[in-house]
Write an enzyme that holds these catalytic residues in place. Structure first.
Site, PDB file in Angstrom:
ATOM      1  N   CYS A   1      13.899   6.448  12.967  1.00 33.36           N
ATOM      2  CA  CYS A   1      13.293   5.650  14.037  1.00 33.36           C
ATOM      3  C   CYS A   1      14.264   5.478  15.199  1.00 33.36           C
ATOM      4  O   CYS A   1      13.845   5.166  16.309  1.00 33.36           O
ATOM      5  CB  CYS A   1      12.848   4.294  13.512  1.00 33.36           C
ATOM      6  SG  CYS A   1      14.083   3.523  12.453  1.00 33.36           S
TER       7      CYS A   1
ATOM      8  N   GLY B   1       5.965   2.842  11.013  1.00 36.71           N
ATOM      9  CA  GLY B   1       5.262   4.125  11.155  1.00 36.71           C
ATOM     10  C   GLY B   1       4.938   4.411  12.606  1.00 36.71           C
ATOM     11  O   GLY B   1       5.699   4.035  13.504  1.00 36.71           O
ATOM     12  N   SER B   2       3.784   5.027  12.823  1.00 37.13           N
ATOM     13  CA  SER B   2       3.429   5.496  14.163  1.00 37.13           C
ATOM     14  C   SER B   2       2.912   4.362  15.039  1.00 37.13           C
ATOM     15  O   SER B   2       2.489   3.313  14.544  1.00 37.13           O
ATOM     16  CB  SER B   2       2.330   6.554  14.058  1.00 37.13           C
ATOM     17  OG  SER B   2       1.123   5.934  13.646  1.00 37.13           O
TER      18      SER B   2
ATOM     19  N   LYS C   1       0.885  -1.164   0.000  1.00 42.51           N
ATOM     20  CA  LYS C   1       0.000   0.000   0.000  1.00 42.51           C
ATOM     21  C   LYS C   1       0.924   1.216   0.000  1.00 42.51           C
ATOM     22  O   LYS C   1       1.666   1.449   0.936  1.00 42.51           O
ATOM     23  CB  LYS C   1      -0.908   0.018   1.222  1.00 42.51           C
ATOM     24  CG  LYS C   1      -2.023   1.074   1.058  1.00 42.51           C
ATOM     25  CD  LYS C   1      -2.793   1.335   2.322  1.00 42.51           C
ATOM     26  CE  LYS C   1      -2.101   2.289   3.248  1.00 42.51           C
ATOM     27  NZ  LYS C   1      -1.763   3.609   2.706  1.00 42.51           N
TER      28      LYS C   1
ATOM     29  N   GLY D   1      -0.855   3.774  14.252  1.00 44.87           N
ATOM     30  CA  GLY D   1      -1.032   3.039  12.998  1.00 44.87           C
ATOM     31  C   GLY D   1      -0.696   1.565  13.163  1.00 44.87           C
ATOM     32  O   GLY D   1      -1.465   0.692  12.763  1.00 44.87           O
ATOM     33  N   GLY D   2       0.450   1.290  13.757  1.00 44.95           N
ATOM     34  CA  GLY D   2       0.899  -0.087  13.914  1.00 44.95           C
ATOM     35  C   GLY D   2      -0.008  -0.885  14.824  1.00 44.95           C
ATOM     36  O   GLY D   2      -0.364  -2.035  14.536  1.00 44.95           O
TER      37      GLY D   2
ATOM     38  N   GLU E   1       6.882  -1.794  13.152  1.00 57.72           N
ATOM     39  CA  GLU E   1       7.908  -1.027  13.835  1.00 57.72           C
ATOM     40  C   GLU E   1       7.282   0.320  14.126  1.00 57.72           C
ATOM     41  O   GLU E   1       6.871   1.033  13.223  1.00 57.72           O
ATOM     42  CB  GLU E   1       9.124  -0.895  12.931  1.00 57.72           C
ATOM     43  CG  GLU E   1      10.282  -0.254  13.629  1.00 57.72           C
ATOM     44  CD  GLU E   1      11.328   0.215  12.640  1.00 57.72           C
ATOM     45  OE1 GLU E   1      11.632  -0.510  11.690  1.00 57.72           O
ATOM     46  OE2 GLU E   1      11.801   1.347  12.832  1.00 57.72           O
TER      47      GLU E   1
ATOM     48  N   GLU F   1       7.380   9.657  22.262  1.00 56.91           N
ATOM     49  CA  GLU F   1       8.221  10.152  21.182  1.00 56.91           C
ATOM     50  C   GLU F   1       7.677  11.469  20.626  1.00 56.91           C
ATOM     51  O   GLU F   1       6.482  11.609  20.420  1.00 56.91           O
ATOM     52  CB  GLU F   1       8.236   9.092  20.058  1.00 56.91           C
ATOM     53  CG  GLU F   1       9.170   9.422  18.913  1.00 56.91           C
ATOM     54  CD  GLU F   1       9.181   8.339  17.818  1.00 56.91           C
ATOM     55  OE1 GLU F   1       8.264   7.491  17.818  1.00 56.91           O
ATOM     56  OE2 GLU F   1      10.084   8.372  16.977  1.00 56.91           O
TER      57      GLU F   1
END
Lengths: 495, 495
Positions: free
Chosen positions: B269, B208-209, B151, B212-213, B232, B359
């Site tokens: 990251c 990503g965030s 995606k 999201g994860g 991650e 973060e």
């Protein structure tokens, strides 16, 4: 029998706190010390002697001969996982040395496995030794460097207590924190949930029903910090019978399969609950023989009332299913005893009725008759994830059935050729696991020393002074482990 | 810029059906063929030349020099994972040969890794090449033998389309099913959910965030058949500064850390968002230098408006937090530009306010001042799971701080000594992963050839005729893979 009350929920925090404290010491002991502990547990279990066999026999109805075999297996597991632990190969050590002259300089990186933390184990009722308190999950978690809390299976509480006492004596003799292993009782769901959802719990091992395993999996994933659950759940272990082989040995195939269906009163996770075969005269021959064999089996006791009642109601229910004919009906017996059942259906009916794909825990199997050879592929494409699939065929017809073999590989953890699925070897090459719903995580095995990998994770040390590295990673290789150094395997030191 | 509409939800089924079909062919190709594909993709990406750099620069604002480096890394990943794939070592092959004379006879068992199935990859915005369409997740899934659906990240759709075209050209040239790799657009949550929950999807890679994860993880676990998600997510990559080292090189430490905080406008990251140090004169010296360095940093553009807005609002919010003092405030800038921020708090405040553990994505870091050396252990015990932790210290004080190092090992995937966390080597010994919430599965890495292991599972062949075994397991060892045979490593044939 003594009564074993559930642990009060408010005491679970103290158990997990003690487990965390023990872990903080235990995770730092050497691989050799962990191996020593596993051997010490094996020897304490042997010390219990026949008292352990008698109690287990009373609690589970398993015959003494079977219990002696299972005890030997349990001891072998502890010893072999201990040996694997000491050899350190499972740590998958990789060392990439520095390139100081590269721009930018490449740092020294060294990777190994470290334990996850306290592990909660829910033992199996059908293996009161080998997959319960001192069984495979406990052995592999201890080899990994984790502390363990076993929730005793309510079907063999005293067998479990005796194993616990042996493990804790071994911890004491090895000078290790005694709470590296703890044992609690809890027949209620609440105890299970509290154990799985405690913040200190880092992984869960389970062997049992689909509903039980899936519930633990969901609880674990609903935590603020999700943790892995290794649940071995149901499996019907389909056997595919190719027609040439059937033509050659219909009778002996029937003997092998009958033996596998009734082994341990059908209470093995690898019990074959589904048979696929192609219509024809040889099948009739096979069917008559299998029928005769299963009809002649003497009633035998199951593990406990819950399992027996479930077998009786499921097998009765199956006989009433549309499109299912009964070749051998299980007959109501006194006490915990049951007899085998053999039913038959068509491939079409099997495809239409997903309830026929479910496991009946016990000595029951369903024969699915396929009109043609190519329908076996259709059948294979419709089965769910399994611990094992098995194929019986002549060399020539196996070679011709690569399409079938390709499909079966996507459905199981172990593919057997001309062998029944029961009988699970304790070797590294064993994969005892399989796609969901057979397990919650097909990437790991519950049998063989690779089972240790369920309870560890990798860590890299970057640019770490040699004297601060764990022994496993030190340049001199004091433990003489096989390591991958700059891409090449070696059991030597880093040059 | 062209418009990239979301894929209509009703088309997703067709995408996954094509992916499954391609998988059924691709999973059967040899390791050498998979390696050939990865090299072909690398070479097609090179062929695009500067056009790819220009488009990526327009879409991401990343400087050309950085993009050239990242492109080289991407190509290196494809080539090195291809080489690792062909070598086959990652398959962890184990062979236990038969003991026909044992009672009962021990069967021949051979275990290797097979691919899971179609993998859905959600690329990262901060690595438009190396962790996006043709990045590490795609490379390792293809090496594993899986088909892939990416995606596209909405922040670099054309960069993604160009990579897709290159990958599909490579598939065509290699004579492989073109739908082994597919590419869809979808800025909406619904597209992500439909991809993750499609029955054919077997695993998910995401960078990503946290939100999201975690959402993907939950969707995957709510499926009737749960699948693994390798997400991650956030990490603040704490750095522990020991006082002797600080006394020796306060200024150069400040330079190293400032460089790491602002590298890539703080969009890595492994960006260090937390610094722990002990009160004292050297710390004052360090602080003043770090302050001066960060104040002098020229404004630089972030990847896209969403990230910039988030950085601005978070950094403003942090300056207003109770007990937090601002040493360098980020200053509002035109366009996508931002400047660094440095804040300070006490250990007590840090422990009390868990929002300070979060973060801030961008060039911001928080200095936590600890009253004494032993407070660093208290600090370490309070941090969450991280990709990396780093310690700066003299050899003597590192040796004296084994307690601190022990705690940090339980908190991260990579532990750095006297090095900043940014800079992630692509080598097998790299562990790029870490305990939740840094990732959803710390047992695997997203960088280095072990990343392949995310997308495979073991299977055992029991008593399989040699000619029906995959080449990887045949007795003659035609692929010359290193295998563990009856407990000993060998690249020879089975005797």
């Amino acid at each position: 029998m003594e009564i074993y009350p559930d642990i009060p929920l408010q005491q679970i925090d103290a158990v997990l706190e003690k487990s965390q404290q023990a872990f903080d010491t235990y995770r730092q002991v050497s691989l050799l010390k962990r191996a020593e502990l596993l051997r010490a547990i094996a020897s304490e279990l042997e010390e219990i002697g026949d008292a352990w066999i008698q109690v287990a026999h009373q609690e589970t109805n398993l015959p003494e001969a079977r219990l002696r075999n299972e005890r030997a297996r349990t001891i072998y597991q502890l010893e072999s996982y201990g040996q694997a632990c000491a050899e350190g190969d499972w740590m998958r050590i990789s060392i990439d040395t520095a390139f100081p002259n590269r721009n930018p300089p490449r740092p020294d990186l060294r990777k190994m496995m470290i334990p996850l933390g306290p592990v909660v184990v829910f033992g199996a009722s059908n293996f009161p030794y080998a997959y319960s308190t001192a069984g495979g999950d406990t052995a592999s978690a201890l080899a990994a460097g984790c502390s363990v809390i076993v929730k005793a299976h309510p079907a063999h509480p005293e067998t479990s207590a005796m194993a616990t006492a042996a493990i804790r004596r071994a911890l004491e003799k090895c000078g290790l924190p005694i709470d590296t292993f703890q044992h609690v009782y809890g027949a209620s769901n609440e105890v299970g949930k509290a154990l799985v959802q405690h913040r200190n719990t880092s992984a869960v091992g389970f062997t049992g029903s689909f509903n039980g395993g899936k519930q633990l999996f969901d609880w674990a994933n609903q935590r603020p910090h999700p943790i892995p659950v290794f649940a071995e759940m149901g499996s019907v272990n389909p056997i595919f019978l190719l027609p040439e082989q059937m033509g050659l040995e219909a009778e002996s195939l029937a003997e092998k399969i009958a033996g596998s269906v009734i082994l341990g009163v059908g209470q093995f996770c690898t019990n074959p609950g589904l048979l696929f075969a192609v219509e024809g005269d040889s099948l009739l021959h096979f069917k008559n023989k299998l029928k005769a064999l299963l009809q002649s089996v003497a009633p035998a006791p199951m593990l406990h009332t819950g399992i027996k009642d479930n077998y009786q109601s499921s097998s009765t229910e199956w006989r009433a299913k549309a499109g299912v004919s009964t070749l051998v009906a299980s007959v109501e017996q006194p006490d915990l005893c049951v007899t085998p059942q053999l039913t038959e259906t068509s491939l079409n009916r099997f495809i239409q009725d997903s309830s026929l794909h479910q496991e009946v825990f016990g000595p029951a199997t369903l024969l699915v008759v396929c009109p043609t050879l190519s329908d076996l592929l259709v059948a294979a494409a419709h089965i769910e994830g399994q611990l094992t699939c098995s194929v019986f065929g002549t060399p020539a017809e196996l070679s011709a059935q690569s399409g079938l073999l390709q499909i079966l590989q996507t459905r199981c953890g172990r593919l057997n050729f001309n062998m029944v699925p029961t009988g699970v070897e304790v070797v590294q090459s064993m994969q005892h696991g399989g796609p969901f719903p057979a397990t919650t995580d097909p990437r790991f095995t519950a049998v063989g020393s690779d089972a240790i990998l369920r309870f560890v994770r990798p860590i890299s040390y970057q640019n770490c002074p040699d004297d601060l590295l764990p022994d496993e990673l030190k340049s001199a290789n004091p433990l003489q482990i096989w390591r991958k150094i700059d891409g090449a395997w070696s059991n030597d030191s880093v040059r």
